[in-house]
Design a protein around this motif. Sequence first.
Motif, PDB file in Angstrom:
ATOM      1  N   HIS A  10     -13.358  20.028   8.416  1.00 48.36           N
ATOM      2  CA  HIS A  10     -13.935  20.114   7.075  1.00 48.36           C
ATOM      3  C   HIS A  10     -13.260  19.192   6.048  1.00 48.36           C
ATOM      4  N   TYR A  11     -11.978  18.905   6.229  1.00 46.66           N
ATOM      5  CA  TYR A  11     -11.239  18.148   5.222  1.00 46.66           C
ATOM      6  C   TYR A  11     -10.358  17.076   5.849  1.00 46.66           C
ATOM      7  N   LEU A  12     -10.163  16.013   5.078  1.00 44.30           N
ATOM      8  CA  LEU A  12      -9.281  14.914   5.459  1.00 44.30           C
ATOM      9  C   LEU A  12      -8.382  14.614   4.266  1.00 44.30           C
ATOM     10  N   LEU A  13      -7.070  14.738   4.463  1.00 51.94           N
ATOM     11  CA  LEU A  13      -6.110  14.492   3.386  1.00 51.94           C
ATOM     12  C   LEU A  13      -5.311  13.247   3.725  1.00 51.94           C
ATOM     13  N   VAL A  14      -5.284  12.283   2.808  1.00 53.67           N
ATOM     14  CA  VAL A  14      -4.578  11.025   3.054  1.00 53.67           C
ATOM     15  C   VAL A  14      -3.590  10.739   1.928  1.00 53.67           C
ATOM     16  N   ASN A  15      -2.572   9.974   2.264  1.00 49.75           N
ATOM     17  CA  ASN A  15      -1.573   9.516   1.301  1.00 49.75           C
ATOM     18  C   ASN A  15      -1.950   8.087   0.904  1.00 49.75           C
ATOM     19  N   LYS A  16      -2.537   7.942  -0.268  1.00 50.66           N
ATOM     20  CA  LYS A  16      -3.037   6.633  -0.715  1.00 50.66           C
ATOM     21  C   LYS A  16      -1.909   5.712  -1.121  1.00 50.66           C
ATOM     22  N   GLN A  17      -1.986   4.485  -0.697  1.00 50.00           N
ATOM     23  CA  GLN A  17      -1.035   3.474  -1.144  1.00 50.00           C
ATOM     24  C   GLN A  17      -1.394   3.008  -2.550  1.00 50.00           C
ATOM     25  N   ALA A  18      -0.436   2.430  -3.236  1.00 53.76           N
ATOM     26  CA  ALA A  18      -0.719   1.832  -4.545  1.00 53.76           C
ATOM     27  C   ALA A  18      -1.542   0.562  -4.346  1.00 53.76           C
ATOM     28  N   LEU A  44     -14.570  -0.355   5.969  1.00 56.56           N
ATOM     29  CA  LEU A  44     -13.566  -1.414   5.937  1.00 56.56           C
ATOM     30  C   LEU A  44     -12.329  -0.953   6.694  1.00 56.56           C
ATOM     31  N   ASP A  45     -11.861  -1.782   7.597  1.00 53.07           N
ATOM     32  CA  ASP A  45     -10.701  -1.445   8.427  1.00 53.07           C
ATOM     33  C   ASP A  45      -9.418  -1.694   7.633  1.00 53.07           C
ATOM     34  N   LEU A  46      -8.913  -0.607   7.010  1.00 56.52           N
ATOM     35  CA  LEU A  46      -7.672  -0.665   6.241  1.00 56.52           C
ATOM     36  C   LEU A  46      -6.724   0.418   6.763  1.00 56.52           C
ATOM     37  N   PRO A  47      -5.407   0.229   6.581  1.00 56.08           N
ATOM     38  CA  PRO A  47      -4.457   1.268   7.012  1.00 56.08           C
ATOM     39  C   PRO A  47      -4.760   2.591   6.319  1.00 56.08           C
ATOM     40  N   LEU A  48      -4.684   3.676   7.077  1.00 55.07           N
ATOM     41  CA  LEU A  48      -4.986   5.002   6.561  1.00 55.07           C
ATOM     42  C   LEU A  48      -3.879   5.950   6.989  1.00 55.07           C
ATOM     43  N   HIS A  49      -3.143   6.463   5.998  1.00 51.70           N
ATOM     44  CA  HIS A  49      -2.036   7.383   6.282  1.00 51.70           C
ATOM     45  C   HIS A  49      -2.569   8.810   6.167  1.00 51.70           C
ATOM     46  N   ILE A  50      -2.932   9.397   7.306  1.00 51.39           N
ATOM     47  CA  ILE A  50      -3.520  10.733   7.330  1.00 51.39           C
ATOM     48  C   ILE A  50      -2.420  11.794   7.338  1.00 51.39           C
ATOM     49  N   ASP A 106      -3.512   2.066  -9.087  1.00 52.32           N
ATOM     50  CA  ASP A 106      -2.089   1.859  -8.858  1.00 52.32           C
ATOM     51  C   ASP A 106      -1.277   3.148  -8.773  1.00 52.32           C
ATOM     52  N   THR A 107      -1.948   4.289  -8.757  1.00 53.30           N
ATOM     53  CA  THR A 107      -1.264   5.561  -8.526  1.00 53.30           C
ATOM     54  C   THR A 107      -1.296   5.852  -7.029  1.00 53.30           C
ATOM     55  N   SER A 108      -0.155   6.234  -6.475  1.00 53.34           N
ATOM     56  CA  SER A 108      -0.081   6.547  -5.048  1.00 53.34           C
ATOM     57  C   SER A 108      -0.146   8.053  -4.838  1.00 53.34           C
ATOM     58  N   GLY A 109      -0.351   8.457  -3.578  1.00 49.41           N
ATOM     59  CA  GLY A 109      -0.245   9.874  -3.265  1.00 49.41           C
ATOM     60  C   GLY A 109      -1.477  10.511  -2.653  1.00 49.41           C
ATOM     61  N   LEU A 110      -1.514  11.829  -2.731  1.00 50.53           N
ATOM     62  CA  LEU A 110      -2.454  12.648  -1.979  1.00 50.53           C
ATOM     63  C   LEU A 110      -3.879  12.607  -2.550  1.00 50.53           C
ATOM     64  N   VAL A 111      -4.803  12.240  -1.688  1.00 47.84           N
ATOM     65  CA  VAL A 111      -6.233  12.260  -2.028  1.00 47.84           C
ATOM     66  C   VAL A 111      -6.946  13.048  -0.938  1.00 47.84           C
TER      67      VAL A 111
END
Length: 296
Positions: free
Chosen positions: A91-99, A79-85, A139-144
């Motif tokens: 090996h790893y991908l860290l993103v800042n998840k929106q609420a 799904l084409d959604l905004p992704l804040h990398i 509804d929790t934001s932040g690092l995943v």
Amino acid sequence: MSSLMMNWIVKEEEEGMIVREYLLQGKSLSRSMLTDIKFKGGRICVNGVSSNVRTILNEGDNVEITFPDEEISESMSPLDLPLHIIYEDDHYLLVNKQANLPTIPSRHSVGSLAQAVLYYYKKMDLNRTIHPVNRLDRDTSGLVLFAKHRFAHDLLSKQQRSKEMKRMYLALVHGAVIGNGEVNAPIGRREGSIIERTVRPDGQHAVTNYNVSERYDSYSLLQLALQTGRTHQIRVHMASIGHPLLGDDLYGGSRELITRQALHSAKLEFYHPFLEETIRFEADPPEDMKRLIQKK
């Protein structure tokens, strides 16, 4: 799309090991991964020559493994959604998840962070499936953090179990929290609910540490660290001591100042098993929380 390959040079103290021992003990491959390499299209080479797990190794040998392609679940569509990398390597991908976005799909949601990551993989021509290392509530934001392959995920799962991976959360809670503290209280499902959790004697062991960063007129800003990772742990524990999160109406919080639970995964630290060094990341809270934090 190229298959995932990894290689190592045999050290002096590893001479005489057979390939099976070298990979299982020396490189922490799981037995199931080694089985998949052998029977599902992977390959083991020593000095460029196809080898088996009984091959005896010498110092300076080049051991190369090719992992079989991963099977992408047909039930998860990109799904084409905004992704804040925040960070990415092989090996790893860290993103800042929106609420207001679940980490993985559910029947109650349209879209998820995992689907956005899968879309990104396809766009980058990566034949990868989804391996979330940690998850956040909708509804929790932040690092995943996502592992890009099964081996990378397995190595960090071991760090999680041994509590070597460190995460720090920011939360805004009702009332004036006095002093720093620890909540050590077991968590289980609330009777009659498939969603809500509560503190109960027969629940799972759960420990949350908190420090007060700032106090405002009617709420406090806390830094929190989890010793365990139970569903809704911070939300349940803070409500249990009389300080529910702002916006968390499921556990007694008011939505007057913010329309979702005021919880953000702000810091992440882990030992990168391929770089062989500890790396640390931070992500600022989104505007709805930042507005309340900067109010003073």
